[in-house]
Structure formats: structure tokens, C-alpha cells
Design a protein around this motif. Structure first.
Motif, PDB file in Angstrom:
ATOM      1  N   ALA A  72       0.826  -1.204   0.000  1.00  0.00           N
ATOM      2  CA  ALA A  72       0.000   0.000   0.000  1.00  0.00           C
ATOM      3  C   ALA A  72       0.861   1.256   0.000  1.00  0.00           C
ATOM      4  N   HIS A  76       0.931   4.107  -2.918  1.00  0.00           N
ATOM      5  CA  HIS A  76       0.789   5.531  -2.603  1.00  0.00           C
ATOM      6  C   HIS A  76       1.918   6.340  -3.242  1.00  0.00           C
ATOM      7  N   VAL A 131       0.880  -4.525  -8.521  1.00  0.00           N
ATOM      8  CA  VAL A 131       0.587  -3.103  -8.317  1.00  0.00           C
ATOM      9  C   VAL A 131       1.252  -2.222  -9.373  1.00  0.00           C
ATOM     10  N   ASP A 208      -7.669   4.410  -9.338  1.00  0.00           N
ATOM     11  CA  ASP A 208      -8.970   4.467  -8.668  1.00  0.00           C
ATOM     12  C   ASP A 208      -9.667   3.107  -8.693  1.00  0.00           C
ATOM     13  N   ARG A 209      -9.561   2.442  -9.818  1.00  0.00           N
ATOM     14  CA  ARG A 209     -10.309   1.194 -10.010  1.00  0.00           C
ATOM     15  C   ARG A 209      -9.639  -0.019  -9.377  1.00  0.00           C
ATOM     16  N   TRP A 210      -8.291  -0.083  -9.441  1.00  0.00           N
ATOM     17  CA  TRP A 210      -7.609  -1.326  -9.131  1.00  0.00           C
ATOM     18  C   TRP A 210      -6.727  -1.321  -7.888  1.00  0.00           C
ATOM     19  N   SER A 211      -6.520  -0.181  -7.262  1.00  0.00           N
ATOM     20  CA  SER A 211      -5.555  -0.115  -6.148  1.00  0.00           C
ATOM     21  C   SER A 211      -5.835  -1.141  -5.063  1.00  0.00           C
ATOM     22  N   LYS A 212      -7.065  -1.203  -4.588  1.00  0.00           N
ATOM     23  CA  LYS A 212      -7.386  -2.085  -3.472  1.00  0.00           C
ATOM     24  C   LYS A 212      -7.174  -3.552  -3.844  1.00  0.00           C
ATOM     25  N   GLU A 213      -7.686  -3.942  -5.016  1.00  0.00           N
ATOM     26  CA  GLU A 213      -7.585  -5.351  -5.413  1.00  0.00           C
ATOM     27  C   GLU A 213      -6.142  -5.770  -5.673  1.00  0.00           C
ATOM     28  N   THR A 215      -3.350  -4.364  -4.602  1.00  0.00           N
ATOM     29  CA  THR A 215      -2.551  -4.331  -3.372  1.00  0.00           C
ATOM     30  C   THR A 215      -2.754  -5.620  -2.587  1.00  0.00           C
ATOM     31  N   ALA A 216      -3.999  -6.065  -2.484  1.00  0.00           N
ATOM     32  CA  ALA A 216      -4.284  -7.316  -1.781  1.00  0.00           C
ATOM     33  C   ALA A 216      -3.665  -8.505  -2.511  1.00  0.00           C
TER      34      ALA A 216
END
Length: 244
Positions: A72, A76, A131, A208-213, A215-216
Motif C-alpha cells: 500500500a 501511494h 501493483v 482508482d479502479r484497481w488499487s485495493k484489489e 494491493t491485496a
């Protein structure tokens, strides 16, 4: 110990990755320090553009495998480069590997010298360019990305330019950079910020679309048994168990 060396001349702030002992690998301290340096540039009216470069023969060797940064935090950092109001120009005269390619792709303009080389080495370690795909895939030729993501092959500056990973391959990097930096100095801060927002819109939307997925996904891959074998083999300078 300072890992980022900063200089300023005529509106251009140069930030040099200065951790040659580990080939400017993305350790948690380096990621944090570079992020802080970029934040200072964002708030400085005297900074027309940022020139991102390096000491030693490696621009960035990717994640520090002995002490990798939190995914993460690295996301960033890349997003900070993309969203910085000033253009970020990469000056590359050394090697770039894995996560370093994400940092490079986040830059607005990249000029590469003949001694530089590039490789997406993640698949060979049981990982994936997860990422870093957010800045890389919007810029890079899809067929080239498929080849180099899957094979981990090394390629040169001319191929990096042909595929869109860098802007220009040049025999003399500083000579090639001179008109670029002159053009940035002649542009207004407002004009640069507004123009950059246009050309980075697709990359920003990808974050915006893919950061969370992603990163996990990156964290999951790093924690896997296969990745542990790949990283251990790399550090022990041997082939991992799956090599045929």
C-alpha cells in the motif's frame, strides 16, 4: 542515513535515489523518504518540474526482498508521482527491474541511456507485476507487456522506447534532456498542472479502479509458499525448485 539526494537549479528539483548498497531497491525507508521529498516539491512554487534519477549503475532494482515495503505504501508513492502537479521526468542510465519499472512508468517523461536495461522479473520469483501494472499497462504496448511479463526477459533502452515504457532512448541522456527541461521551464505552473492532468487521466483512473484489489493480490503473492521459494532461491543465487 539519507537515501534521497536533492538538488535544485532553475526550477528543476533533482531527486536522486541514493542507496547503491542495495542497488536503490525499494525498501520501506526509501519509499517513505522519496514520498516525503515529492510532497515537499508539490508544495513549492519554485519547483517547475522534478527530475528523478539515481546514483550507481542501477536506477532501481525493485522491491528490497530482504525488507520489502508495504504494498500500500508503494502504491501511494506511485500515485504521488502520477498526481504531483509538476511533471516528473526520469533520467535513467542504469538497470531497472520489477517494482522499479512501476516507479519509472509513473513518471511523465523518461529518457534512457544505452547502458540501461529492463526486466519484469516477478514471475521468475513466484510473484506477478501486480501493483506496478497500474502505471505500466496504460503506457506499454500490450503485446510487449505480455511477452516481458511472462518471460522475465531482459531488454534494452531502444526496446523500452519502442514499447512505450520510456519516452526516448538516447546515446547522450543529458543532451536529450536539455530541450525537455527547457520546455518545462518555459511553461507556466498552471499550464503544466492542467496539461499533466489530461495526459495522466487514464493512469489515475486505473489507480482508482484497481488499487485495493491489486494491493491485496500483491500481499497474497508475497506471502505464498511459491514466492518464499522464489525469493529464497534468488537470495541464495540458485534456481528455484520449479525450473525445468
Amino acid at each position: 542515513m539519507t537515501l534521497i539526494r536533492a538538488d535544485h537549479e532553475r526550477g528543476i528539483t533533482t531527486l536522486a535515489l541514493d542507496s547503491p548498497a542495495n542497488r536503490n531497491a525499494l525498501s520501506a525507508p526509501l519509499v517513505a523518504e522519496l514520498g516525503e521529498a515529492l510532497a515537499r516539491c508539490a508544495g513549492d512554487a519554485d519547483v517547475r518540474a522534478v527530475l528523478l534519477t539515481h546514483t550507481g549503475g542501477t536506477f532501481c532494482a525493485g522491491a528490497d526482498l530482504k525488507a520489502p515495503p508495504d504494498p500500500a505504501a508503494f502504491v501511494h508513492l506511485m500515485r504521488t508521482v502520477v498526481e504531483l502537479p509538476q511533471p516528473v521526468v526520469a533520467r535513467v542510465t542504469g538497470h531497472v527491474r520489477a517494482g522499479g519499472l512501476g516507479l519509472l512508468a509513473a513518471c511523465d517523461i523518461a529518457v534512457a541511456g544505452p547502458g540501461s536495461s529492463y526486466a519484469f522479473t516477478e514471475a521468475r520469483l513466484g510473484l506477478a507485476p501486480a501493483v506496478i501494472s497500474m502505471p505500466v499497462l496504460p503506457r506499454m504496448d500490450p503485446r510487449a507487456a505480455s511477452r516481458y511479463y511472462l518471460t522475465g526477459e531482459r531488454f534494452d533502452a531502444a526496446e523500452a522506447a519502442r514499447t512505450g515504457l520510456v519516452t526516448l532512448a538516447a546515446d547522450d541522456v543529458d543532451e536529450a534532456l536539455a530541450p525537455v527541461l527547457d520546455g518545462l521551464r518555459r511553461s507556466s505552473p498552471q499550464g503544466l498542472a492542467a496539461s499533466k492532468a489530461l495526459v495522466t487521466a487514464t493512469v489515475a483512473e486505473t489507480f482508482d479502479r484497481w488499487s485495493k484489489e491489486l494491493t491485496a493480490r500483491s500481499a497474497s503473492l508475497f506471502a505464498s509458499a511459491e514466492a518464499r521459494e522464489g525469493v529464497t532461491a534468488f537470495l541464495e543465487r540458485r534456481d528455484p525448485a520449479w525450473v525445468l
